[in-house]
Write an enzyme that holds these catalytic residues in place. Structure first.
Site, PDB file in Angstrom:
ATOM      1  N   ASP A 392       0.814  -1.221   0.000  1.00 40.42           N
ATOM      2  CA  ASP A 392       0.000   0.000   0.000  1.00 40.42           C
ATOM      3  C   ASP A 392       0.838   1.258   0.000  1.00 40.42           C
ATOM      4  O   ASP A 392       0.355   2.328  -0.373  1.00 40.42           O
ATOM      5  CB  ASP A 392      -0.886   0.022   1.255  1.00 40.42           C
ATOM      6  CG  ASP A 392      -2.076  -0.895   1.110  1.00 40.42           C
ATOM      7  OD1 ASP A 392      -2.463  -1.156  -0.036  1.00 40.42           O
ATOM      8  OD2 ASP A 392      -2.604  -1.347   2.134  1.00 40.42           O
ATOM      9  N   PHE A 832     -20.858 -23.851  13.410  1.00 37.32           N
ATOM     10  CA  PHE A 832     -21.708 -23.390  12.303  1.00 37.32           C
ATOM     11  C   PHE A 832     -22.007 -24.498  11.290  1.00 37.32           C
ATOM     12  O   PHE A 832     -22.311 -24.222  10.139  1.00 37.32           O
ATOM     13  CB  PHE A 832     -21.077 -22.188  11.579  1.00 37.32           C
ATOM     14  CG  PHE A 832     -20.530 -21.145  12.511  1.00 37.32           C
ATOM     15  CD1 PHE A 832     -21.389 -20.432  13.331  1.00 37.32           C
ATOM     16  CD2 PHE A 832     -19.172 -20.897  12.601  1.00 37.32           C
ATOM     17  CE1 PHE A 832     -20.905 -19.487  14.226  1.00 37.32           C
ATOM     18  CE2 PHE A 832     -18.666 -19.952  13.488  1.00 37.32           C
ATOM     19  CZ  PHE A 832     -19.535 -19.245  14.297  1.00 37.32           C
ATOM     20  N   GLU A 836     -19.782 -30.837  12.224  1.00 36.86           N
ATOM     21  CA  GLU A 836     -20.836 -31.833  12.403  1.00 36.86           C
ATOM     22  C   GLU A 836     -20.373 -33.191  11.889  1.00 36.86           C
ATOM     23  O   GLU A 836     -20.550 -34.200  12.556  1.00 36.86           O
ATOM     24  CB  GLU A 836     -22.103 -31.370  11.669  1.00 36.86           C
ATOM     25  CG  GLU A 836     -23.302 -32.226  11.976  1.00 36.86           C
ATOM     26  CD  GLU A 836     -24.582 -31.684  11.359  1.00 36.86           C
ATOM     27  OE1 GLU A 836     -24.683 -30.469  11.153  1.00 36.86           O
ATOM     28  OE2 GLU A 836     -25.480 -32.501  11.081  1.00 36.86           O
ATOM     29  N   ARG A 914     -33.399 -29.551   1.849  1.00 28.76           N
ATOM     30  CA  ARG A 914     -33.841 -28.339   2.559  1.00 28.76           C
ATOM     31  C   ARG A 914     -33.910 -27.147   1.591  1.00 28.76           C
ATOM     32  O   ARG A 914     -34.794 -26.301   1.700  1.00 28.76           O
ATOM     33  CB  ARG A 914     -32.942 -28.041   3.752  1.00 28.76           C
ATOM     34  CG  ARG A 914     -33.493 -26.946   4.652  1.00 28.76           C
ATOM     35  CD  ARG A 914     -32.683 -26.772   5.911  1.00 28.76           C
ATOM     36  NE  ARG A 914     -33.085 -27.657   6.984  1.00 28.76           N
ATOM     37  CZ  ARG A 914     -34.011 -27.379   7.905  1.00 28.76           C
ATOM     38  NH1 ARG A 914     -34.646 -26.220   7.866  1.00 28.76           N
ATOM     39  NH2 ARG A 914     -34.313 -28.234   8.840  1.00 28.76           N
ATOM     40  N   GLU A1296     -30.441 -20.614  12.987  1.00 29.87           N
ATOM     41  CA  GLU A1296     -30.292 -20.481  11.540  1.00 29.87           C
ATOM     42  C   GLU A1296     -31.222 -19.458  10.884  1.00 29.87           C
ATOM     43  O   GLU A1296     -30.836 -18.803   9.906  1.00 29.87           O
ATOM     44  CB  GLU A1296     -30.515 -21.852  10.882  1.00 29.87           C
ATOM     45  CG  GLU A1296     -29.428 -22.844  11.233  1.00 29.87           C
ATOM     46  CD  GLU A1296     -29.814 -24.258  10.857  1.00 29.87           C
ATOM     47  OE1 GLU A1296     -30.800 -24.773  11.434  1.00 29.87           O
ATOM     48  OE2 GLU A1296     -29.160 -24.854  10.003  1.00 29.87           O
TER      49      GLU A1296
HETATM   50  C1  LIG Z   1      -2.167  -9.612   8.664  1.00 31.29           C
HETATM   51  C2  LIG Z   1      -1.315  -8.797   7.751  1.00 31.29           C
HETATM   52  C3  LIG Z   1      -1.860  -7.705   7.118  1.00 31.29           C
HETATM   53  C4  LIG Z   1      -1.085  -6.938   6.241  1.00 31.29           C
HETATM   54  N1  LIG Z   1      -1.677  -5.891   5.630  1.00 31.29           N
HETATM   55  C5  LIG Z   1      -0.977  -5.164   4.750  1.00 31.29           C
HETATM   56  C6  LIG Z   1      -1.585  -4.062   4.101  1.00 31.29           C
HETATM   57  O1  LIG Z   1      -2.739  -3.719   4.340  1.00 31.29           O
HETATM   58  N2  LIG Z   1      -0.847  -3.393   3.193  1.00 31.29           N
HETATM   59  C7  LIG Z   1       0.450  -3.733   2.917  1.00 31.29           C
HETATM   60  O2  LIG Z   1       1.068  -3.067   2.107  1.00 31.29           O
HETATM   61  N3  LIG Z   1       1.056  -4.748   3.539  1.00 31.29           N
HETATM   62  C8  LIG Z   1       0.373  -5.478   4.437  1.00 31.29           C
HETATM   63  N4  LIG Z   1       0.973  -6.538   5.062  1.00 31.29           N
HETATM   64  C9  LIG Z   1       2.354  -6.885   4.722  1.00 31.29           C
HETATM   65  C10 LIG Z   1       3.402  -6.514   5.811  1.00 31.29           C
HETATM   66  O3  LIG Z   1       2.863  -6.313   7.027  1.00 31.29           O
HETATM   67  C11 LIG Z   1       4.141  -5.285   5.518  1.00 31.29           C
HETATM   68  O4  LIG Z   1       4.849  -5.459   4.357  1.00 31.29           O
HETATM   69  C12 LIG Z   1       5.065  -4.853   6.682  1.00 31.29           C
HETATM   70  O5  LIG Z   1       5.307  -3.500   6.572  1.00 31.29           O
HETATM   71  C13 LIG Z   1       6.371  -5.604   6.761  1.00 31.29           C
HETATM   72  O6  LIG Z   1       7.139  -5.068   7.827  1.00 31.29           O
HETATM   73  P1  LIG Z   1       7.891  -5.974   8.891  1.00 31.29           P
HETATM   74  O7  LIG Z   1       8.700  -5.063   9.728  1.00 31.29           O
HETATM   75  O8  LIG Z   1       6.974  -6.820   9.636  1.00 31.29           O
HETATM   76  O9  LIG Z   1       8.794  -6.850   7.960  1.00 31.29           O
HETATM   77  P2  LIG Z   1       9.659  -8.109   8.311  1.00 31.29           P
HETATM   78  O10 LIG Z   1       8.836  -9.340   8.177  1.00 31.29           O
HETATM   79  O11 LIG Z   1      10.338  -7.919   9.629  1.00 31.29           O
HETATM   80  O12 LIG Z   1      10.699  -8.036   7.115  1.00 31.29           O
HETATM   81  C14 LIG Z   1      10.240  -8.145   5.802  1.00 31.29           C
HETATM   82  C15 LIG Z   1      11.408  -8.140   4.818  1.00 31.29           C
HETATM   83  O13 LIG Z   1      11.982  -6.854   4.720  1.00 31.29           O
HETATM   84  C16 LIG Z   1      13.379  -6.891   4.957  1.00 31.29           C
HETATM   85  N5  LIG Z   1      13.761  -5.674   5.646  1.00 31.29           N
HETATM   86  C17 LIG Z   1      13.137  -5.093   6.690  1.00 31.29           C
HETATM   87  N6  LIG Z   1      13.733  -3.933   7.004  1.00 31.29           N
HETATM   88  C18 LIG Z   1      14.773  -3.787   6.151  1.00 31.29           C
HETATM   89  C19 LIG Z   1      15.759  -2.796   5.969  1.00 31.29           C
HETATM   90  N7  LIG Z   1      15.806  -1.698   6.726  1.00 31.29           N
HETATM   91  N8  LIG Z   1      16.672  -2.988   4.980  1.00 31.29           N
HETATM   92  C20 LIG Z   1      16.642  -4.090   4.215  1.00 31.29           C
HETATM   93  N9  LIG Z   1      15.729  -5.053   4.330  1.00 31.29           N
HETATM   94  C21 LIG Z   1      14.787  -4.906   5.289  1.00 31.29           C
HETATM   95  C22 LIG Z   1      13.554  -8.134   5.791  1.00 31.29           C
HETATM   96  O14 LIG Z   1      14.840  -8.621   5.725  1.00 31.29           O
HETATM   97  C23 LIG Z   1      12.535  -9.068   5.200  1.00 31.29           C
HETATM   98  O15 LIG Z   1      13.027  -9.708   4.076  1.00 31.29           O
HETATM   99  C24 LIG Z   1       0.238  -7.303   5.973  1.00 31.29           C
HETATM  100  C25 LIG Z   1       0.794  -8.410   6.611  1.00 31.29           C
HETATM  101  C26 LIG Z   1       0.040  -9.146   7.492  1.00 31.29           C
HETATM  102  C27 LIG Z   1       0.654 -10.313   8.172  1.00 31.29           C
END
Ligand SMILES: Cc1cc2nc3c(=O)[nH]c(=O)nc-3n(C[C@H](O)[C@H](O)[C@H](O)COP(=O)(O)OP(=O)(O)OC[C@H]3O[C@@H](n4cnc5c(N)ncnc54)[C@H](O)[C@@H]3O)c2cc1C
Ligand code: FES
Ligand code: FES
Length: 1360
Positions: A392, A832, A836, A914, A1296
């Site tokens: 995003d 739900f 079952e 049903r 239901e």
């Molecule tokens: C339930 C859920 C909902 C989500 N919803 C969205 C959403 O609405 N929109 C969206 O865009 N994404 C979404 N995401 C994706 C994700 O959350 C994002 O991309 C998030 O910002 C990743 O950040 P993180 O710190 O958790 O990454 P991590 O899992 O900690 O790292 C991800 C990758 O980035 C690399 N990395 C991290 N920081 C650096 C750095 N400084 N330099 C080099 N490499 C780096 C890591 O090595 C790894 O490969 C969602 C994910 C989940 C699980």
């Protein structure tokens, strides 16, 4: 522990003291646990209140609060996280508070817990601890009272499948700083005689005035008690004296670098300085930086990617800083999204408005980015470096001219424009030794505008289908506004964010205006290219969205310019403002309107669910929470990866060499009969030669841990010879692929004569496709099985609605007598219908290794496996021909109806039957002919789901009603009313209607929703707004109560009275959130009553808890037993006066009175014979009607329900609060079915998905309704003074029947689309399948932006 010399060289002197506080208790963490998540660790400590719902951050069931001290700010940060994604070592030196840490039912609940329990906010209770902890973290982190908006925002990452959210939000609203008056207009029950029901506790209470509408001036003490008692920057806000303080040790403790290990050679580093990070990167070039682990965690779990070295950078100052500069903002690469959001919100207030156009766009985009728990930990660097095509933020960074600063191991820094950073699918311009140091976001200039766009399946916590960042810089030249610079970047249409540079080039130098718009749209249309089979599908929709977004951008900029400087542009026509007005979601408000009609002492009272206190505190135990016996093994299934194939060979050598492997079992190992099935034995427990669906079980592996069992199962190599597969109902019809013996035929009157006799003014033919639905119970399937007496007996604890089926299946596959098999079920985290029969297959599979190895075996399905293999609500295809008069009076219906049974019959025939019974919904049709069959397809067997085929039959009916209305140019409401059934109507299967309250309900609903005014207001709105349309609809329902298989309509119960006056009730029903025990409790007159775990020992041969009938039949059975005991006690009671029931019970005992009784009940007068297709299949009908008003965005397909008003005849409700909860929950689940939840299978229409595979296998891809999807105004009323003489205490079944009422939302959407289509000159009927997702809504609103890609009657692909 990390004592490698080379690590010391890096300055990573490692402390031996690796600690964590959990609920105030200091825990020393061992080395070697880097592979563990926080959730695994907590559950290993027996803190099982924190649940595993999905393991991918999508449901919030695992929410805990983490606190750490920020030495720079000198305060504690408290925030909610998903324990399922948090690596254990990521919380080192922090305080973790779980639901157990804030209160329990013995020493007292926390106010958050108490509020939720008392306001009926917990049904099955599986999601409940997660909600409690999200709310708790918000309160703890807020200095004052939070706003309602903040409360709703903090719950955006929590899913509930039972309640429909209204009671949850009402429960928590009492903590908000809103005025009481606003609150008091909401949760209202009309009266309790003269007693007041406290909106905070949901119980009769004396905190308010006792008037008919006492809530208006309510300022009760319960409300006040939720004020925070103190705020301390270290500890956060305290709401009660039991609040755990932040551990003083953690305030004083200096952070230490970490160097730790996990299984499989995994390494975990936590450097504290940037140079340490860079040195580590030099030594381990393949090492991954980790911040939130929200991407890495998902990749490791679901894509089985191994990362050997992880470097946690959450504590590296340079990566976590904000630097405000003259020309923009520099943001450290590890800054979390929540911190970014907070910082940007502050900047927007502080800086000149024109500088922060991009900041505002980021704020808006982040609002709809994931749930709060994810935003609290996920970083911008993680998002950027993952380079997801649907990120995003990346299109916005690119459009906003951001620059990325990268640094290598030698501290060389490169700065490159975001536009040039993305190189390919998940590839960025980073060398192995480089990391992203920071991001620079320039301030926008005067007349420079940046805007975000995102369209997802679901608004809240969903990844985008298409998103975009757009920027334009306008300059005034020769009295005109000319584009000086522009960028348009789209996500979701290419492997990397796509910069529409041709269109941007086209804009450059052009005068802002209509001509430029047309040219830009044409260029964009040429520039955007998506192959027909592009991954993700929805090609037509995605293409048209790119145009819609640009059009919106154009209007938004034009509108924004209106207030700026000298202005030469024409202002927007008022009707176009609707395309640019920001979406404002008012908080949802609910009204519950019922009369409390008390029978005896407790029947009819709105008392909370009896387990609610245990559920809110996490003390309520579910199958997976059971303490595992010693020597327990963990199982994983070996699954078919082919839809239809012959098994050529199975190579299990890889599995056998996996660490912890203990055994592998195939069809040949099954001790008893390998053929199973609830009605006929047409499926194999373990496929022996041929597999008939993806996900079919081929065998089972047991190992010492769940993870090792999963690992071993993935190593089993199976060679197949592929066979042709049937992958849709249409495929099945083409090759006549039906389950044998499932043809059904039913007729009334003379259909042919009617159609051929010239009686009908209008004859209409058509087809209706009805989409399926995943159960998405929050607790996945689970069984724990062990043997007793040297393997002679088998016992199990299972999450099931049908313990008897487990007993039967296990006995069958083990070749044991049923009397030697015991299945116990205390409660289940939602069923739900999905638990079952399909749960019995899971139990039977686990029973094989347990029996053969004589060891306990636990099998808990991961969410993705559960969704992939356990079947769903049946999709249906209906082919109809209806005849009617010019007024719309129905004359004849000829219907062919087919359901997608999948690869075994399971309950599909009953479901088809049903559907056939409900194919009239509530309409009088003199001539009816219906024929149907169950299709055999190569999908996992579909199964029962709330409504059991009824909703599908009724949805088909309402489709043709709607079509008649459109063809006759009448309102669907008029057609409905004209054809209502009434008292004495004879239905197409011969049953006569008695006590029909349909018309009364309808009239009351019409008055309640003020339908004619609502219609007029919507029409007015639609006239004034070109790019927002509203629609209304009213839909009735009639739902038959009884199992259609006659023998199942029986129930047993055992009531035992003890000498201390306590009573133990055991019955055949299962508590799954529907409040069965609570209702049955009301039927006994006793206070000290307990419900035993449902087990087949005390009450044999129980029917499944299903068909909405359990309260009716088990209630009657319990009453029967109570009556027996009562009649035995009565003579003793009459002999002497006893002060209390305990005294009487003891006196009876002394007189040798039997204080135990077995009650039994059979539903009377039901019968149906398919050979004549006549009879009385139902005991009675539950009626209801609902009104819905929706608003859609025709340009994007977004919609929301502005209001829903439901009325139901539930007779004299046994517990109106629980019944209202069932109605709200069913309605929201139904809303998911009609408008949100789409199953996508690899079928002929979805070629980009592997054939026969389910793509929507978790909360990330499959979207059940979230809090943001509930109606803004949500009213539920129960018909007053209605009596039902055919059920106990004059009540009616509720589980239901309300489900189908959500179709009012579907038809309101269709009404709104109709208005949108008229604007483009499309009149008349058009197809719309459920679910009415943004794709379907947008494409049906055919206009100039869809025209280049699809016809006006385009039907989006649907797996049916
Ligand atoms: C339930 C859920 C909902 C989500 N919803 C969205 C959403 O609405 N929109 C969206 O865009 N994404 C979404 N995401 C994706 C994700 O959350 C994002 O991309 C998030 O910002 C990743 O950040 P993180 O710190 O958790 O990454 P991590 O899992 O900690 O790292 C991800 C990758 O980035 C690399 N990395 C991290 N920081 C650096 C750095 N400084 N330099 C080099 N490499 C780096 C890591 O090595 C790894 O490969 C969602 C994910 C989940 C699980
Ligand atoms: S289990 Fe963690 S979010 Fe679902
Ligand atoms: S109560 Fe929320 S999922 Fe059951």
């Amino acid at each position: 522990m990390g004592s490698l010399k080379e690590d010391d060289d890096l300055g990573m002197a490692v402390s031996k003291d690796i600690i964590l506080y959990v609920n105030g208790v200091r825990r020393v963490l061992a080395d070697g646990l880097a592979h563990l998540t926080l959730l695994q660790y907590l559950r290993g400590l027996a803190l099982t209140g924190t649940k595993l719902g999905c393991g991918e951050g999508g449901c919030g069931a695992c929410t805990v609060m983490v606190s750490h001290y920020d030495p720079h700010l000198k305060e504690c940060m408290h925030y909610a996280v998903n324990a399922c994604l948090a690596p254990l070592y990521s919380v080192e030196g922090m305080h973790v508070i779980t639901v157990e840490g804030i209160g329990n039912h013995r020493s007292g609940l926390h106010l958050v817990q108490e509020a939720l329990a008392n306001a009926h906010g917990s049904q099955c209770g599986f999601c409940t601890p997660g909600f409690v902890m999200s709310m708790y973290a918000l309160l703890r982190s807020n200095k004052g009272l939070p706003t309602e908006e903040q409360i709703e925002e903090c719950l955006s990452g929590n899913l509930c499948r039972c309640t429909g959210y209204r009671p949850i939000i009402d429960a928590f609203r009492v903590f908000a700083k809103k005025d009481d008056a606003l609150y008091s207009m909401r949760s209202s029950s009309e009266s309790l005689g003269s007693d007041f029901i406290c909106p905070s506790t949901g119980k009769p209470c004396s905190c308010g005035e006792k008037t008919v509408n006492p809530l208006e001036n309510w300022t009760g003490k319960c409300r006040n008690s939720y004020m925070p008692v103190a705020h301390n920057d270290i500890d956060g806000s305290s709401y009660c004296e039991k609040e755990l303080i932040f551990p003083p040790e953690l305030l004083l403790r200096n952070l230490v670098p970490l160097n730790l290990n996990g299984t499989g050679g995994m390494k975990w580093f936590r450097p504290l300085k940037l140079w340490q990070v860079l040195d580590l990167k030099m030594r381990y070039p393949d090492a991954r930086l980790v911040v939130g682990n929200t991407e890495i965690g998902v990749e490791r779990k679901f894509k089985n990617i191994m990362y050997e070295v992880l470097i946690s950078v959450t504590k590296v100052p340079e990566l976590n800083a904000f630097v405000v500069k003259d020309n923009g903002l520099e943001i450290g690469g590890a800054v979390t999204l929540s911190r970014l959001l907070k910082f940007l919100r502050k900047l927007v207030i502080e800086r000149d408005a024109h500088e922060t156009s991009a900041c505002k766009a980021f704020i808006e985009q982040l609002k709809w980015f994931a749930g709060t728990q994810i935003k609290n930990v996920a970083s911008i660097g993680g998002n950027i470096c993952t380079a997801s095509p649907i990120s995003d933020l990346n299109p916005l960074w690119m459009a906003a001219r951001a620059q990325f600063k990268v640094i290598d191991e030698k501290e060389n820094i490169r700065t490159l424009p975001a536009m040039e950073f993305f190189k390919g699918y998940r590839k960025v311009d980073l060398k192995r030794s480089e990391i992203l140091l920071s991001v620079f976001l320039p301030w926008t200039r005067d007349f420079e505008f940046v805007k975000e766009f995102k369209q997802a399946h679901r608004r809240e916590d969903d990844i985008a289908l298409v998103n975009s960042g757009m920027r334009v810089f306008l300059e005034e030249k020769d009295g005109k506004w000319v584009v000086s610079d522009a960028s348009l970047v789209y996500g979701g249409i290419a492997p990397i964010p796509f910069s529409a540079s041709k269109t941007a080039g086209f804009l450059q130098g052009r005068t802002w205006g209509q001509e430029m718009l047309q040219g830009a749209l044409e260029t964009l249309q040429e520039e955007i290219f998506l192959e027909d089979n592009a991954p993700g599908g929805m090609v037509e929709f995605r293409k048209s969205l790119t145009l819609s977004f640009f059009f919106k951008f154009f209007l938004w900029v034009t509108h924004s310019m209106e207030g700026k400087g000298s202005f030469f542009l024409k202002p927007l026509p008022p009707s176009h403002l609707s395309a640019v007005e920001p979406q404002k979601w008012a908080s949802s408000t609910g009204i519950q309107n019922y009369k409390v009609d008390i029978h005896g002492t407790a029947v009819g009272l709105p008392v909370p669910h009896i387990s609610s206190k245990l559920q809110v505190s996490g003390e309520a135990e579910y199958a997976d929470d059971t303490l595992t016996p010693p020597n327990c093994l963990y199982a994983a299934l070996i699954l078919s990866m082919n839809a239809h194939a012959r098994i050529i060979s199975i190579d299990d050598s890889g599995a056998r060499s996996t660490p912890g492997f203990e055994g592998l079992f195939l069809a040949k190992d099954v001790p008893g009969d390998n053929k199973i099935g609830p009605v006929i034995h047409d499926e194999e427990l373990f496929a022996s030669e041929i597999v008939t669906s993806v996900g079919q079980v081929i065998g089972i592996i047991v190992a010492d841990t769940h993870e090792n069992a999963m690992l071993a199962s993935r190593k089993v190599k199976i060679e197949y010879e592929e066979l042709p597969a049937v992958l849709s109902i249409r495929d099945a019809l083409e090759v006549r692929s039906f389950h044998p013996g499932t043809e059904r035929f039913l007729q009334k009157g003379d259909v042919e004569g009617c159609f051929g006799g010239g009686i009908c003014d209008k004859i209409i033919e058509g087809e209706v496709q009805v989409g399926g639905q995943e159960h998405f119970y929050l607790e996945t399937q689970c069984s724990l099985i062990w043997t007793v007496d040297g393997g002679n007996e088998v016992h199990m604890i299972s999450s099931t609605q049908a313990p008897q089926k487990h007993q039967k299946y296990v006995a069958h596959v083990l070749n044991l007598p049923m009397s030697k098999v015991v299945c116990k079920t205390k409660r289940i985290g939602g069923g739900f219908g999905g638990k079952e029969t399909r749960s019995a297959v899971i139990a039977a599979a686990a029973a094989v290794p347990s029996y053969l190895l004589k060891r306990p075996v636990k099998l808990t399905l991961d969410r993705d496996v559960d969704m992939m293999i356990t079947g769903q609500r049946h999709s249906f295809l209906g082919k109809y021909k209806v005849g009617c008069t010019n007024e719309g009076k129905l004359l004849a219906l000829d219907l062919e109806i087919y359901n997608n049974g999948g690869n075994s019959l399971d309950l599909s025939l009953g479901i088809l039957e049903r559907a056939i019974f409900h194919s009239d919904n509530v309409y009088e049709i003199p001539n009816v002919r219906i024929r149907g069959s169950v299709c055999f397809t190569n999908f996992p067997s579909n199964t029962a789901f709330r409504g059991f085929g009824g909703p599908q039959g009724m949805l088909i009916a309402e489709n043709w009603i709607q079509r008649i209305a459109m063809e006759l140019q009448k309102s669907p409401q008029d057609i409905r009313e004209l054809n209502f059934q009434k008292e004495g109507s004879i239905l197409h299967y011969g049953q006569q209607l008695e006590n029909c309250t349909l018309r009364q309900l309808w009239e009351e609903l019409k008055a309640s929703c003020n339908f004619s005014d609502a219609r007029a207001a919507v029409d007015q709105f639609n006239l004034k707004n070109r790019w927002k349309k509203r629609g209304v609809s009213m839909v009735p329902t009639k739902f038959g109560i009884a199992f259609t298989a006659k023998f199942m309509n029986q129930a047993g119960a055992l009531v035992q009275v003890y000498t201390d006056g306590t009573v133990l009730v055991t019955h055949g029903g299962v508590e799954m959130g529907q409040g069965l025990h609570t209702k049955l409790l009301a039927r006994t007159i006793l206070k000290f009553i307990a419900f035993s775990t449902q087990g087949m020992k005390q009450v044999p041969n129980a029917s499944p808890t299903a068909a909405s009938a359990s309260s009716d039949i088990y209630g009657a059975a319990v009453l029967d037993a109570c009556e027996q005991i009562k009649s035995r006690m009565l003579p003793i009671a009459l002999k002497h006066k006893h002060d209390c029931f305990a005294e009487l019970a003891n006196a009876c005992y002394m007189e040798r009175i039997d204080l135990s009784a077995h009650g039994f009940y059979i539903t009377p007068d039901i019968n149906f014979d398919w050979s004549t297709a006549k009879g009385r299949p139902f005991n009675y009908f539950t009626y209801g009607a609902a009104f819905a008003e929706v608003e859609i965005d025709p340009l994007t397909g977004d919609f929301h329900t502005r209001s829903a008003d439901i009325i139901m005849d539930l007779g004299t409700s046994l517990n109106p609060a629980i019944d209202v909860g069932q109605i709200e929950g069913a309605f929201i689940q139904g809303l998911g079915w009609v408008a949100l939840e789409e199953l996508k299978w690899g079928d002929p229409d979805h070629k980009w998905i592997r054939s026969g595979h389910l793509q929507t296998r978790g909360p990330g891809a499959y979207k059940i309704p979230s809090l943001n999807d509930i109606p803004q105004k949500f009213k539920v009323s129960l018909l007053k003074d209605a009596r039902n003489k055919r059920a106990i205490h004059s009540s009616k079944a509720v589980g239901e029947p309300p489900f189908f009422l959500a179709s009012s939302v579907f038809f309101a959407i269709k009404d709104a689309i109709t208005a949108a289509r008229k604007e483009s000159g499309h009149h008349g009927w058009f197809p719309l399948d459920n679910p009415a997702t943004p794709e379907r809504i947008r494409m049906a609103c055919a206009d100039e932006f869809t025209k280049p890609f699809a016809s006006a009657n385009y039907q989006a692909k649907l797996s049916v």
